[in-house]
Design a protein around this motif. Structure first.
Motif, short mmCIF file in Angstrom:
data_model
loop_
_atom_site.label_atom_id
_atom_site.label_comp_id
_atom_site.label_asym_id
_atom_site.label_seq_id
_atom_site.Cartn_x
_atom_site.Cartn_y
_atom_site.Cartn_z
N ILE A 1 0.84 -1.19 0.00
CA ILE A 1 -0.03 -0.20 -0.08
C ILE A 1 0.77 1.36 -0.10
CG2 ILE A 1 -1.53 1.58 1.55
CD1 ILE A 1 -2.82 -1.26 2.08
N ARG A 2 1.86 1.29 0.82
CA ARG A 2 2.86 2.47 0.97
C ARG A 2 3.39 2.82 -0.49
NH1 ARG A 2 4.52 0.21 6.35
NH2 ARG A 2 3.45 1.64 7.84
N ARG A 3 3.87 1.54 -1.12
CA ARG A 3 4.47 1.58 -2.49
C ARG A 3 3.58 2.35 -3.60
NH1 ARG A 3 7.03 -3.56 -5.52
NH2 ARG A 3 6.43 -2.81 -7.65
N ILE A 4 2.30 1.62 -3.47
CA ILE A 4 1.20 2.12 -4.50
C ILE A 4 1.00 3.65 -4.07
CG2 ILE A 4 -1.10 2.08 -4.90
CD1 ILE A 4 -0.74 -0.76 -4.33
N LEU A 5 0.80 4.27 -2.85
CA LEU A 5 0.64 5.61 -2.67
C LEU A 5 1.92 6.51 -3.13
CD1 LEU A 5 -0.86 5.29 0.88
CD2 LEU A 5 -2.01 5.89 -1.27
N ASP A 6 3.33 5.82 -2.81
CA ASP A 6 4.31 6.61 -3.55
C ASP A 6 4.42 6.78 -4.87
OD1 ASP A 6 5.35 6.91 -0.77
OD2 ASP A 6 6.63 5.08 -0.85
N ASP A 7 4.09 5.61 -5.48
CA ASP A 7 4.06 5.59 -6.96
C ASP A 7 3.14 6.60 -7.51
OD1 ASP A 7 5.97 3.96 -7.48
OD2 ASP A 7 4.56 2.23 -7.87
N ASP A 8 1.99 6.71 -6.81
CA ASP A 8 0.70 7.80 -7.07
C ASP A 8 1.35 9.06 -6.97
OD1 ASP A 8 -2.33 8.34 -7.66
OD2 ASP A 8 -1.80 9.26 -5.55
N LYS A 9 2.06 9.31 -6.04
CA LYS A 9 2.66 10.70 -5.78
C LYS A 9 3.60 11.03 -6.87
CE LYS A 9 3.69 11.59 -1.52
NZ LYS A 9 4.46 11.42 -0.30
N GLU A 10 4.26 10.00 -7.33
CA GLU A 10 5.08 10.24 -8.32
C GLU A 10 4.43 10.58 -9.79
OE1 GLU A 10 8.90 10.75 -10.35
OE2 GLU A 10 8.53 10.79 -8.41
N VAL A 11 3.39 9.78 -9.94
CA VAL A 11 2.70 9.93 -10.91
C VAL A 11 1.95 11.31 -11.22
CG1 VAL A 11 0.48 9.39 -12.20
CG2 VAL A 11 2.10 7.73 -11.62
#
Length: 114
Positions: free
Chosen positions: A70-80
């Motif tokens: 979940i943290r990785r998905i959220l970090d990726d979302d921030k980068e997108v």
């Protein structure tokens, strides 16, 4: 498919979304976004149903893995968002500029305004 497997696939897609956003590949980003949304909807159903008769208890390792995904998905979302928000701002300015220009022409009786 288990909730962890769904999250793992979502995480893989979110990493691909980062790559697509960095490359300004909006078509690919949109396709991946739809795939993530589909998995998210499935995850919601899986989490709500659990196992017949009782909710499934996660082991400590599973819980940690779930949190990391979940943290990785959220970090990726921030980068997108770093890559998409400036593009969206440009689109908004372009669209509002066209509307503003039409409104000015219309106010002064430009016959070409439809």
């Amino acid at each position: 498919m288990s909730s962890l497997a769904l999250l793992e696939q979502m995480s893989n897609y979110s990493t691909e979304m980062v790559d697509a956003a960095r490359a300004n590949d909006w078509d690919r980003l949109t396709r991946l976004e739809r795939q993530v949304a589909s998995l998210r909807d499935r995850l919601g159903v899986e989490e709500a149903l659990g196992f017949p008769g009782r909710p499934r208890q996660m082991s400590e390792d599973e819980r940690k893995k779930k949190m990391a995904l979940i943290r990785r998905i959220l970090d990726d979302d921030k980068e997108v968002r770093v890559h998409t928000e400036p593009w969206m701002d440009n689109v908004r300015q372009l669209l509002s500029g066209g509307t503003r220009a039409r409104n000015v022409r219309s106010a002064y009786g430009d016959p070409d305004v439809s």
